[in-house]
Each structure stands twice: as structure tokens, then as C-alpha cells.
Design a protein around this motif. Structure first.
Motif, mmCIF file in Angstrom:
data_model
loop_
_atom_site.group_PDB
_atom_site.id
_atom_site.type_symbol
_atom_site.label_atom_id
_atom_site.label_comp_id
_atom_site.label_asym_id
_atom_site.label_seq_id
_atom_site.Cartn_x
_atom_site.Cartn_y
_atom_site.Cartn_z
ATOM 1 N N CYS A 1 2.692 28.535 -30.737
ATOM 2 C CA CYS A 1 3.229 27.185 -30.580
ATOM 3 C C CYS A 1 4.733 27.217 -30.833
ATOM 4 O O CYS A 1 5.186 27.579 -31.917
ATOM 5 N N TYR B 1 -10.738 18.257 -20.371
ATOM 6 C CA TYR B 1 -10.021 19.397 -20.943
ATOM 7 C C TYR B 1 -9.476 19.074 -22.329
ATOM 8 O O TYR B 1 -9.002 17.977 -22.577
ATOM 9 N N GLU B 2 -9.542 20.080 -23.181
ATOM 10 C CA GLU B 2 -8.980 19.983 -24.530
ATOM 11 C C GLU B 2 -8.043 21.173 -24.732
ATOM 12 O O GLU B 2 -8.388 22.301 -24.372
ATOM 13 N N PRO B 3 -6.873 20.949 -25.316
ATOM 14 C CA PRO B 3 -5.974 22.092 -25.574
ATOM 15 C C PRO B 3 -6.550 23.004 -26.649
ATOM 16 O O PRO B 3 -7.400 22.591 -27.441
ATOM 17 N N GLN C 1 -7.781 26.175 -21.453
ATOM 18 C CA GLN C 1 -8.271 24.956 -22.096
ATOM 19 C C GLN C 1 -9.736 25.125 -22.463
ATOM 20 O O GLN C 1 -10.459 25.887 -21.814
ATOM 21 N N THR D 1 -16.718 20.221 -26.034
ATOM 22 C CA THR D 1 -15.975 21.096 -25.110
ATOM 23 C C THR D 1 -16.181 22.560 -25.520
ATOM 24 O O THR D 1 -15.264 23.206 -26.018
ATOM 25 N N ASP E 1 5.695 27.091 -25.574
ATOM 26 C CA ASP E 1 4.386 27.540 -26.032
ATOM 27 C C ASP E 1 3.969 28.738 -25.185
ATOM 28 O O ASP E 1 4.264 28.798 -23.989
ATOM 29 N N VAL F 1 -5.019 23.998 -29.192
ATOM 30 C CA VAL F 1 -4.540 23.457 -30.470
ATOM 31 C C VAL F 1 -3.986 22.070 -30.230
ATOM 32 O O VAL F 1 -3.211 21.856 -29.297
ATOM 33 N N ARG F 2 -4.398 21.117 -31.040
ATOM 34 C CA ARG F 2 -3.834 19.762 -30.951
ATOM 35 C C ARG F 2 -2.517 19.734 -31.719
ATOM 36 O O ARG F 2 -2.474 20.080 -32.894
ATOM 37 N N GLN F 3 -1.472 19.315 -31.037
ATOM 38 C CA GLN F 3 -0.156 19.267 -31.662
ATOM 39 C C GLN F 3 0.184 17.831 -32.052
ATOM 40 O O GLN F 3 -0.194 16.889 -31.349
ATOM 41 N N PRO F 4 0.876 17.662 -33.180
ATOM 42 C CA PRO F 4 1.284 16.309 -33.576
ATOM 43 C C PRO F 4 2.244 15.707 -32.560
ATOM 44 O O PRO F 4 2.967 16.423 -31.871
ATOM 45 N N SER F 5 2.245 14.393 -32.478
ATOM 46 C CA SER F 5 3.118 13.703 -31.527
ATOM 47 C C SER F 5 4.576 13.878 -31.928
ATOM 48 O O SER F 5 4.936 13.809 -33.103
#
Length: 200
Positions: free
Chosen positions: A103, A23-25, A14, A153, A86, A27-31
Motif C-alpha cells: 500500500c 468485488y472487494e479489495p 480482487q 467474497t 499501490d 485491503v480496505r484503505q481509510p478514506s
């Protein structure tokens, strides 16, 4: 000729803030709205259970009473079936770290992120021990990597279940890479674990 690459055997990675508690991933994935579907399923079954009790339909009350705690997990399983997991891995190469993220649900979001050694200020390797009652004790190692990058971050947190003596061997191999020597390195571990490493 392919350049030397050292794998760090990451279980998860992270981005994190200066305090290493936000914490931030990678990659941000769509819901996917899976949570909403599970909640809708549970609410529907709960409504049917209440309706069957009020209208004294014992057979329906029995079915929905059993299905209410089980069905949401069945729905989650069916939604995730056939979707690859993932995958994340961290490699040290000449010049820096390479974070590879594959992903499973959204392959187009797969990405390689490079962090040059020149941007890394320090690496703290900490041996973590978590006691989980009847599940026993879990040990893992954590790389807390401070960088000179900007943003909320900018730092990295890498967790691995690799044993401590193997992680230390990985760090020894890393020290041969150009640019790695200038980075401040720290080791945090329980004294008994450090004593065990000395006697090995």
C-alpha cells in the motif's frame, strides 16, 4: 534453499462473490477525503463564476470559467504527488498462491495473503476482449478462482495483460507444483484465439 516461485504478472486482484460480479479489495484503505476536497474546489469555483457573472466582473468570470474544469484535476495531482502507487503481485508457490499487496499511501496496511491449493476448487482462465472505439481493442486474461473459503467474497479474480501463450506457459509451470493437479481447470477464449494457439 528458497522455494520455487512462479509469478502470475497480475495487474489487479480482487476478492469476489459466487457470481463474480461483486468485488472487494484485498485491503480496505481509510478514506483520504480527496473526493470531498475536489468537490469543494469545484463548488467554490462555480460559485465564484456565478458571482462574477451576476456582478458583471468579466475578468473574474473569464478566470473562473477556465479554472473550473481544470483546477479539480490540479488539486488531485497535488494531493497524490509523492505518494507511491499501490502494488499487487501474485505468486504460485509450493502449497498455494501468495498475494502480496504493498500500500503506497498507508504502508502499514501492506500484507501477504496465502491461499492454499487445498482451498482452491477450480480455476477458469478467460481471455477477454474489449472494444473501446477509437482507443482500439484491449485484450487481457482473467483468472477466476473458486475457493472453498466461507464469507460473502471467498473467491479470487486476477486480471493480467500478459499474452495468452505466455499465460498458458505459466499454467504449465504451475502444474508441476504439488497440489495444483487436483484443481479443476477451464479455458474460455474466442475460437480464433484458440485456433491461433494451435498453429503457433
Amino acid at each position: 534453499m528458497q522455494q520455487k516461485r512462479i509469478r502470475l504478472f497480475a495487474n489487479n486482484v480482487q476478492f469476489t462473490d459466487d457470481e463474480f460480479n461483486r468485488y472487494e479489495p484485498l485491503v480496505r484503505q481509510p478514506s483520504t477525503h480527496h473526493g470531498k476536497l475536489v468537490l469543494l474546489c469545484a463548488a467554490t469555483l462555480l460559485f465564484l463564476f456565478t458571482f462574477s457573472v451576476v456582478t458583471e466582473r468579466d475578468w473574474l468570470a473569464g478566470i473562473t470559467g477556465i479554472a473550473t474544469p481544470i483546477m479539480p484535476f490540479v488539486v488531485l495531482y497535488l494531493l497524490g504527488r509523492g505518494v507511491p502507487e499501490d502494488k499487487v503481485e501474485v505468486y504460485a508457490e509450493q502449497g498455494g498462491l501468495l498475494l502480496t499487496f504493498e500500500c503506497g499511501r498507508f504502508p502499514e496496511l501492506s500484507v501477504d495473503i496465502r491461499v492454499p491449493f487445498a482451498e482452491i476448487d477450480s480455476i477458469t482462465l478467460e481471455s477477454k476482449v474489449v472494444h473501446e472505439g477509437r482507443l482500439g481493442t484491449h485484450r487481457w486474461r482473467q483468472y477466476r478462482i473458486r475457493t472453498s473459503r466461507s464469507g460473502e467474497t471467498p473467491h479470487l479474480l486476477i486480471n493480467t495483460f500478459r499474452p495468452m501463450h505466455l499465460v498458458l506457459k505459466d499454467l504449465q509451470r504451475l502444474s508441476a507444483l504439488p497440489g495444483f493437479g487436483r484443481i479443476d481447470k477451464h479455458l474460455v477464449a474466442p475460437q480464433e484465439e484458440l485456433d491461433a494457439l494451435i498453429t503457433e
